[in-house]
Design a protein around this motif. Structure first.
Motif, PDB file in Angstrom:
ATOM      1  N   ARG B 383      16.151  32.040  33.193  1.00 32.98           N
ATOM      2  CA  ARG B 383      17.348  32.078  34.048  1.00 32.98           C
ATOM      3  C   ARG B 383      18.452  33.143  33.318  1.00 32.98           C
ATOM      4  NH1 ARG B 383      17.345  26.618  35.139  1.00 32.98           N
ATOM      5  NH2 ARG B 383      18.926  26.416  33.273  1.00 32.98           N
ATOM      6  N   SER B 386      16.780  36.686  33.403  1.00 33.72           N
ATOM      7  CA  SER B 386      16.194  36.880  34.826  1.00 33.72           C
ATOM      8  C   SER B 386      14.558  37.299  34.580  1.00 33.72           C
ATOM      9  CB  SER B 386      16.797  37.799  35.678  1.00 33.72           C
ATOM     10  OG  SER B 386      17.731  38.555  35.210  1.00 33.72           O
ATOM     11  N   ARG B 388      10.935  37.442  35.371  1.00 32.77           N
ATOM     12  CA  ARG B 388      10.311  37.038  36.561  1.00 32.77           C
ATOM     13  C   ARG B 388       8.855  36.673  36.201  1.00 32.77           C
ATOM     14  NH1 ARG B 388      13.599  41.170  38.524  1.00 32.77           N
ATOM     15  NH2 ARG B 388      12.089  42.655  37.981  1.00 32.77           N
TER      16      ARG B 388
END
Lengths: 341, 503
Positions: B383, B386, B388
């Motif tokens: 998180r 970020s 992916r």
């Protein structure tokens, strides 16, 4: 802009020299180091026991190096491709047994036995090579399997007992006769040693002067690059294993001829001594570099050690321990020296 | 003029992925045609199909107006299509000549032995023809990357190639070497060779290419003249227009106290009397030519190489760093330029990689993994940065370059490192992800981390650094504040050999 360019070129040259020194100097140095160790060992044993320097004993050392040396040459090819061949020891035995089948069981002429041994070796190499190249088995596994297959087949074919070559009189001269002694009576070097040296020179020429040799190094250096260059990688790899197998056939003839029998239970453990000789001789297990000369020196170090320890009446069990320690030491010293660079 | 190569509606599937979907592409003789797109857009796949490395699943390739079907790289080579891979495919233990002629050795005596003299002579002719300054007998492993690349070019051209595909040819070159490469490309162009040029570096495309074809997610987007504004091209690549100005000056956060001070550091020929300070909250850029010693400085401080002399002061106390473990214990992290070799276990999943350096904290009885704690840590970093990834159990090797880099960053952040050395943090990362990594570095600095960023891309250095240390031949030849720094000033310092020698 002239200045930064000179800077780069000089820096490049520096980098180039260090790399060359590291990779290529290290082989030369390892060979030199191995050769020096051999001399030191011989001097040591020479002083420790007068029996060591006797001509007879030295001939014995030569004789006993022949088999290991030939196997080590076979291993050198495979190891330069960054592979490993664990099957050379038992393959040698299986080849010897096949020679016995042709000569003793079937009473065929001598040359058929020679051919049978070499062909058996080549066949086994063809299988190992195919497993490695086509089935993509790791060489360690493929040749571990072939080691057991050859061992089992040798026992099956021989019926668990030795095959004696008492019927073919000339068979023992392959190893024990002396063509050199025939010409120079004062130098009765056995044929097995002559075969070792001839084979070493031939192998050396193949490695440094032929396409097969070029691809042997190239495969060990960067297999993917060779593939992308459009070279039929699989075919050459298989060829290398076939060649190694055929050389094991020669070793089979030498050992059978020396013992005047094919001993089917013999063989396991020889592959490790061969690998040790190759490594002591400066060939890298990660591939791309190596020489036959280094391997021969490595093989002699192993034999001198075994012989010298026996002459000093070191119990056999301890001889094995010492051999193991020496291998670890030899490679460690090499690593130490490389680190210092 | 009819095209030299015409790729029509080519498709390619890999297990579970549609790598190319009806892509078309045209190459003229004597043209440099740039192929751009984010990582995973299908550039390399398309070129590997053209070079006969992958078979295609659909579509047609016309070469000289004739339908062709290359069964192997060798078949394509023989027809005159050469490719230079991003990761050079050379045999390091062999010589230049041996590499060029691998698989085509001229037969010598008896047809068995190789004729090394002939080999060297032929190689020398090819090299001279191309004006390449290389000794055919030199061992390839000892050459610089730039020279190794020349070997690849010579090899490709030795087939009389009419098409030359170059995949990220400048990734590892310095500016002088790039200039030389461009000269070679221009010469090839003048001889009518068609060149496909894959690169992430937009400024290079402007310099060298005639047309640009953009791919996105395996689809053909457009072919435009190089004069098209950069923003438009980047917009086509990412499917949106990047608003960010590339020349944006760094946002200067208030700098904190000195956390790392290095004095008179010596370690081998490439670290000579190096001294600098690093403060909380700043990004210190390390600029210089390839081989100037920037990586070596980082390695010496990190304890990866044994230092000969010098002082390293961490948070005001003299530190004795003898191994990377010592450095990590002091909160120093080093993110290698070669992520795949030194930063990640690419075959393992995201979670294992993130907690690799902090496993000891995720154990019970000092032995058993605490799965839940690991999951919590990993989820929080996914998180925070970020990252992916479909899940924490995704294999790292399957992530894009930018996300792999984030996993490495997560690993060091998990370890509470607050002095971070980034060595070429955006090498091989596509444009969109690059901006994201830049933003991440800045936000780490804003949070009080002290960051050293080694980079060979001057725009990146100028955009990101609060201060810039420039190295030349193992010495720091100058430290610039971002305000006064220009590309010219940095290059001047990076080539200041006299000063380097005097030091």
């Amino acid at each position: 802009m002239a200045e930064p360019k000179t800077a780069t070129i000089e820096a490049e040259e520096r980098v180039a020299t260090t790399f060359r020194a590291q990779v290529f100097g290290s082989i030369a140095r390892q060979k030199l180091f191995a050769f020096a160790s051999l001399i030191v060992l011989m001097v040591f044993f020479g002083f420790a026991s007068p029996a060591f320097m006797q001509v007879e004993n030295l001939l014995g050392i030569l004789q006993s190096t022949a088999v290991n040396g030939v196997l080590a040459i076979a291993s050198t090819f495979v190891i330069i491709t960054a592979g490993i061949d664990l099957s050379v020891g038992t393959l040698m035995t299986f080849c010897a047994v096949m020679a016995g089948v042709f000569l003793t069981n079937w009473q065929l002429p001598l040359w058929t036995g020679v051919l049978a041994a070499i062909a058996t070796g080549a066949m086994s190499g063809l299988l190992s090579g195919t497993f490695v190249a086509k089935l993509k088995l790791p060489p360690f596994i493929a040749t571990l399997g072939m080691m057991l297959v050859n061992k089992g087949l040798a026992l099956v074919v021989a019926g668990d007992k030795p095959i004696y070559f008492s019927d073919s009189e000339n068979f023992s001269t392959i190893s024990q006769g002396s063509m050199i002694g025939y010409v120079l009576p004062s130098l009765p070097v056995p044929n097995s040693v002559l075969i070792l040296f001839v084979l070493a020179i031939a192998a050396s020429a193949v490695l440094s002067r032929t396409a097969l040799g070029r691809y042997t190094f190239a495969l060990g250096s960067n297999e993917e690059a060779v593939r992308l260059s459009g070279v039929n990688v699989d075919r050459w790899k298989i060829t290398i294993y076939v060649l190694a197998g055929a050389i094991c056939g020669v070793a089979g003839l030498l050992i059978a001829s020396r013992l005047n029998s094919a001993q089917p239970a013999l063989g396991q453990g020889y592959e490790l001594e061969a690998i040790a000789a190759v490594v002591i001789g400066g060939t890298s297990l990660s591939g791309g570099t190596g020489t036959v000369l280094g391997t021969i020196i490595g093989a002699f170090i192993m034999s001198v050690l075994t012989n010298g320890l026996r002459i000093l009446s070191v119990p056999q069990e301890w001889q094995i321990v010492v051999t193991g320690v020496i291998i670890i030491l030899a490679v460690y010293i090499d690593i130490l020296r490389r680190r210092k660079l | 003029m009819s095209p030299l190569v015409s790729v029509q509606n080519v498709s390619k599937n890999f297990p579970g992925v549609r790598a190319l979907s009806r892509v078309s592409f045209e190459l003229l003789a004597g043209e440099v045609h740039a192929l751009v797109g984010e990582n995973g857009a299908g550039k390399s796949t398309l070129m590997k199909i053209l070079a006969g490395i992958y078979p295609r699943d659909g579509g047609e390739i016309l070469y000289n107006g004739e339908l062709v079907n290359f069964a192997s790289p060798r078949a394509a080579q023989m027809m005159g299509i050469g490719i230079i891979h991003q990761e050079l495919q050379l045999m390091n233990h062999l010589t230049v000549a041996q590499n060029i002629f691998i698989g085509r050795e001229p037969p010598g005596r008896l047809g068995v032995f190789l004729d090394e003299d002939k080999l060297n002579r032929q190689a020398r002719e090819i090299l001279a023809h191309m004006h390449l300054k290389l000794d055919p007998r030199a061992i390839v492993g000892g050459l610089t990357v730039a020279k190794q690349q020349m070997v690849e070019i010579a090899k490709a051209l030795s087939f009389n190639s009419r098409v030359l595909i170059m995949d990220e040819p400048t990734a590892a070159l310095n500016n002088a070497e790039i200039a030389e490469l461009f000269n070679i490309i221009r010469e090839l162009k003048a001889r009518g060779v068609g060149i496909v040029y894959i690169s992430h570096k937009m400024d290079e495309l402007k310099q060298i290419s005639d047309r640009v074809t953009v791919l996105r997610d395996g689809h053909y987007v457009a072919t435009v003249p190089t004069a098209t504004p950069l923003d438009t091209i980047i917009g086509m690549m990412v499917g949106r227009t990047l608003k960010e100005d590339v020349q944006h000056p760094p946002l200067v956060a208030p700098r904190g106290e000195v956390v790392l001070e290095v004095r008179n550091l010596n370690c081998g020929p490439l670290v000579r009397n190096v001294g600098f300070t690093l403060r909380r909250g700043e990004i210190l850029g390390f600029a210089g030519l390839m081989g100037a010693g920037r990586t070596e400085v980082a390695r010496a401080i990190f304890g990866a190489d044994r230092i000969e002399s010098g002082e390293i002061i961490v948070r005001g106390a003299a530190a004795s760093i003898k191994s990377p473990a010592d450095a990590v214990a002091l909160g120093i992290g080093y993110l290698s330029e070669d992520r795949k070799r030194f930063g990640l276990a690419v075959g393992m999943d995201v979670a294992s990689n993130v907690v690799m350096a902090t496993l000891a904290r995720h154990l019970k009885f000092k032995f058993v993994l605490r799965q839940q704690a690991i999951r919590a840590t990993v989820e929080s970093f996914i998180r925070l940065l970020s990252i992916r990834t479909p899940s924490a159990t995704q294999q790292v090797g399957l992530l894009s370059g930018g996300n792999q880099q984030k996993v490495v960053i997560a690993k060091w952040l998990a370890r509470d490192c607050d002095i971070l050395f980034f060595d070429e943090p955006t090498r091989g990362i596509d444009v969109g992800a690059k901006a994201e990594i830049h933003k991440l570095l800045r936000s780490l600095a804003d949070q009080g981390k002290a960051i050293v960023m080694i980079s060979s891309e001057l725009p990146e250095i100028l955009r990101m650094s609060d201060r810039i240390a420039v190295m030349c031949e193992g010495c720091i030849t100058g430290v610039l504040e971002w305000k006064g720094a220009t590309q010219e000033r940095i290059m001047q310092l990076a080539t200041q050999r006299e000063k380097a020698k005097a030091a």
